[in-house]
Write an enzyme that holds these catalytic residues in place. Structure first.
Site, PDB file in Angstrom:
ATOM      1  N   PRO A  21       0.794  -1.225   0.000  1.00 45.55           N
ATOM      2  CA  PRO A  21       0.000   0.000   0.000  1.00 45.55           C
ATOM      3  C   PRO A  21       0.831   1.282   0.000  1.00 45.55           C
ATOM      4  O   PRO A  21       1.876   1.359   0.640  1.00 45.55           O
ATOM      5  CB  PRO A  21      -0.820  -0.104   1.293  1.00 45.55           C
ATOM      6  CG  PRO A  21      -0.113  -1.106   2.127  1.00 45.55           C
ATOM      7  CD  PRO A  21       0.531  -2.053   1.175  1.00 45.55           C
ATOM      8  N   ASN A  22       0.322   2.240  -0.729  1.00 43.86           N
ATOM      9  CA  ASN A  22       0.869   3.600  -0.843  1.00 43.86           C
ATOM     10  C   ASN A  22       2.134   3.698  -1.691  1.00 43.86           C
ATOM     11  O   ASN A  22       2.633   4.792  -1.946  1.00 43.86           O
ATOM     12  CB  ASN A  22       1.117   4.232   0.551  1.00 43.86           C
ATOM     13  CG  ASN A  22      -0.155   4.305   1.361  1.00 43.86           C
ATOM     14  OD1 ASN A  22      -1.140   4.851   0.881  1.00 43.86           O
ATOM     15  ND2 ASN A  22      -0.168   3.742   2.556  1.00 43.86           N
ATOM     16  N   ARG A  29       5.341  10.892  -2.488  1.00 39.90           N
ATOM     17  CA  ARG A  29       5.061  10.586  -1.090  1.00 39.90           C
ATOM     18  C   ARG A  29       6.332  10.730  -0.246  1.00 39.90           C
ATOM     19  O   ARG A  29       7.299   9.988  -0.440  1.00 39.90           O
ATOM     20  CB  ARG A  29       4.594   9.131  -1.017  1.00 39.90           C
ATOM     21  CG  ARG A  29       4.467   8.568   0.355  1.00 39.90           C
ATOM     22  CD  ARG A  29       4.291   7.060   0.309  1.00 39.90           C
ATOM     23  NE  ARG A  29       4.095   6.561   1.652  1.00 39.90           N
ATOM     24  CZ  ARG A  29       4.364   5.329   2.028  1.00 39.90           C
ATOM     25  NH1 ARG A  29       4.827   4.441   1.174  1.00 39.90           N
ATOM     26  NH2 ARG A  29       4.160   4.950   3.266  1.00 39.90           N
ATOM     27  N   TYR A  34      11.339   8.384   1.143  1.00 36.90           N
ATOM     28  CA  TYR A  34      11.230   7.308   0.141  1.00 36.90           C
ATOM     29  C   TYR A  34      11.879   7.641  -1.198  1.00 36.90           C
ATOM     30  O   TYR A  34      11.917   6.785  -2.090  1.00 36.90           O
ATOM     31  CB  TYR A  34       9.748   6.953  -0.069  1.00 36.90           C
ATOM     32  CG  TYR A  34       9.096   6.456   1.209  1.00 36.90           C
ATOM     33  CD1 TYR A  34       9.541   5.284   1.814  1.00 36.90           C
ATOM     34  CD2 TYR A  34       8.065   7.175   1.826  1.00 36.90           C
ATOM     35  CE1 TYR A  34       8.966   4.831   2.998  1.00 36.90           C
ATOM     36  CE2 TYR A  34       7.486   6.729   3.001  1.00 36.90           C
ATOM     37  CZ  TYR A  34       7.935   5.563   3.584  1.00 36.90           C
ATOM     38  OH  TYR A  34       7.381   5.108   4.750  1.00 36.90           O
ATOM     39  N   ASN A  85       7.896  -5.699  -1.271  1.00 34.30           N
ATOM     40  CA  ASN A  85       7.901  -4.598  -0.317  1.00 34.30           C
ATOM     41  C   ASN A  85       6.481  -4.542   0.234  1.00 34.30           C
ATOM     42  O   ASN A  85       5.587  -3.964  -0.389  1.00 34.30           O
ATOM     43  CB  ASN A  85       8.282  -3.269  -0.973  1.00 34.30           C
ATOM     44  CG  ASN A  85       8.351  -2.150   0.053  1.00 34.30           C
ATOM     45  OD1 ASN A  85       7.912  -2.326   1.208  1.00 34.30           O
ATOM     46  ND2 ASN A  85       8.899  -1.000  -0.333  1.00 34.30           N
ATOM     47  N   ALA A  88       3.258  -0.925   4.661  1.00 36.74           N
ATOM     48  CA  ALA A  88       2.718  -0.915   6.032  1.00 36.74           C
ATOM     49  C   ALA A  88       2.294  -2.313   6.497  1.00 36.74           C
ATOM     50  O   ALA A  88       2.310  -2.602   7.704  1.00 36.74           O
ATOM     51  CB  ALA A  88       1.541   0.048   6.110  1.00 36.74           C
ATOM     52  N   GLU A 109      12.448  -9.755   1.255  1.00 33.85           N
ATOM     53  CA  GLU A 109      11.676  -8.579   1.700  1.00 33.85           C
ATOM     54  C   GLU A 109      12.537  -7.341   1.507  1.00 33.85           C
ATOM     55  O   GLU A 109      13.706  -7.349   1.910  1.00 33.85           O
ATOM     56  CB  GLU A 109      11.339  -8.770   3.194  1.00 33.85           C
ATOM     57  CG  GLU A 109      10.670  -7.571   3.833  1.00 33.85           C
ATOM     58  CD  GLU A 109      10.520  -7.742   5.353  1.00 33.85           C
ATOM     59  OE1 GLU A 109      10.760  -8.853   5.880  1.00 33.85           O
ATOM     60  OE2 GLU A 109      10.187  -6.749   6.005  1.00 33.85           O
ATOM     61  N   HIS A 111      12.752  -2.881   1.656  1.00 36.31           N
ATOM     62  CA  HIS A 111      12.202  -1.589   2.067  1.00 36.31           C
ATOM     63  C   HIS A 111      13.107  -0.489   1.549  1.00 36.31           C
ATOM     64  O   HIS A 111      14.334  -0.629   1.596  1.00 36.31           O
ATOM     65  CB  HIS A 111      12.114  -1.484   3.593  1.00 36.31           C
ATOM     66  CG  HIS A 111      11.236  -2.538   4.180  1.00 36.31           C
ATOM     67  ND1 HIS A 111       9.864  -2.438   4.163  1.00 36.31           N
ATOM     68  CD2 HIS A 111      11.529  -3.724   4.746  1.00 36.31           C
ATOM     69  CE1 HIS A 111       9.343  -3.525   4.707  1.00 36.31           C
ATOM     70  NE2 HIS A 111      10.334  -4.327   5.070  1.00 36.31           N
ATOM     71  N   ARG A 118      13.712   3.820  12.186  1.00 39.92           N
ATOM     72  CA  ARG A 118      12.533   4.673  12.248  1.00 39.92           C
ATOM     73  C   ARG A 118      11.710   4.386  13.514  1.00 39.92           C
ATOM     74  O   ARG A 118      12.230   3.848  14.487  1.00 39.92           O
ATOM     75  CB  ARG A 118      11.720   4.500  10.954  1.00 39.92           C
ATOM     76  CG  ARG A 118      12.551   4.898   9.715  1.00 39.92           C
ATOM     77  CD  ARG A 118      11.763   4.774   8.436  1.00 39.92           C
ATOM     78  NE  ARG A 118      10.591   5.655   8.445  1.00 39.92           N
ATOM     79  CZ  ARG A 118       9.580   5.545   7.586  1.00 39.92           C
ATOM     80  NH1 ARG A 118       9.612   4.593   6.665  1.00 39.92           N
ATOM     81  NH2 ARG A 118       8.551   6.366   7.661  1.00 39.92           N
TER      82      ARG A 118
HETATM   83  C1  DQA Z   1       8.369   0.852   3.623  1.00 42.72           C
HETATM   84  C2  DQA Z   1       8.501   1.042   5.136  1.00 42.72           C
HETATM   85  C3  DQA Z   1       7.160   0.828   5.835  1.00 42.72           C
HETATM   86  O1  DQA Z   1       7.310   1.017   7.236  1.00 42.72           O
HETATM   87  C4  DQA Z   1       6.145   1.830   5.318  1.00 42.72           C
HETATM   88  O2  DQA Z   1       4.883   1.590   5.909  1.00 42.72           O
HETATM   89  C5  DQA Z   1       6.056   1.872   3.850  1.00 42.72           C
HETATM   90  C6  DQA Z   1       7.280   1.738   3.042  1.00 42.72           C
HETATM   91  C7  DQA Z   1       9.666   1.184   2.882  1.00 42.72           C
HETATM   92  O3  DQA Z   1       9.798   0.765   1.732  1.00 42.72           O
HETATM   93  O4  DQA Z   1      10.542   1.859   3.421  1.00 42.72           O
HETATM   94  O5  DQA Z   1       4.980   2.097   3.293  1.00 42.72           O
HETATM   95  O6  DQA Z   1       8.058  -0.505   3.364  1.00 42.72           O
END
Ligand code: DQA
Length: 164
Positions: A21-22, A29, A34, A85, A88, A109, A111, A118
């Protein structure tokens, strides 16, 4: 036959790339966290590396947990590996973790940000215990590092299987 002189052709792996998501908002964003690269460009770079490595990739982004679960289930016996990825859902989703576990797909995985640097709620990943490993904190390059690691892992596994 000496396998160093006449190496077997590299098998073509099929990799599913999932963006949670997002991540469709990448580029606009919180760029200070990011980065400025859009998801489209991230996917192009992934595609380029995959081609150079003789791998095939299918990329999917979804804001919906169930769609991501469905995509993981549908990867069974279709894709050789999963680069994810979970965004959240990393920190909340037993469902994603169970789906990966259920089909036992080799998973990396990734990120963009370093989740361990964080907020405390980002330090825990439900996915990490069912993944080969986690790459976190290298911005858009986390995906490329993760993809290379996944392909190398699959090749090593093939090679071990062929000698045993
Ligand atoms: C994320 C890190 C997560 O904590 C966050 O909710 C994201 C992006 C990252 O790629 O740094 O949406 O996965």
């Amino acid at each position: 036959m000496n396998s160093d002189v006449n190496p077997a052709p590299l098998r073509q792996f099929s990799i599913l790339v999932l963006h949670g998501p997002n991540l469709n908002l990448l580029g606009q964003r919180e760029p200070e966290i990011y980065g400025a690269m859009t998801l489209e460009k991230v996917d192009q770079n992934i595609q380029q590396l995959a081609e150079a490595q003789n791998a095939r990739v299918t990329s999917i982004q979804s804001n919906h947990e169930g769609i991501l679960v469905d995509a993981i289930q549908a990867a069974f016996q279709v894709h050789d590996g999963l680069l994810i990825n979970p965004a959240a859902y990393t920190h909340t989703s037993v469902a994603l973790r169970d789906a990966i576990s259920a089909i036992a797909i080799p998973t990396v995985e990734v990120h963009l940000s370093n989740i361990h640097k964080r907020e405390a709620f980002r330090h825990h990943s439900y996915i990490a215990p069912v993944a080969i490993g986690q790459i976190s904190g290298f911005g858009h390059r986390s995906y490329l590092l993760g993809l290379q690691a996944l392909i190398d892992w699959l090749r090593d596994r093939d090679q071990q299987a062929s000698v045993s």
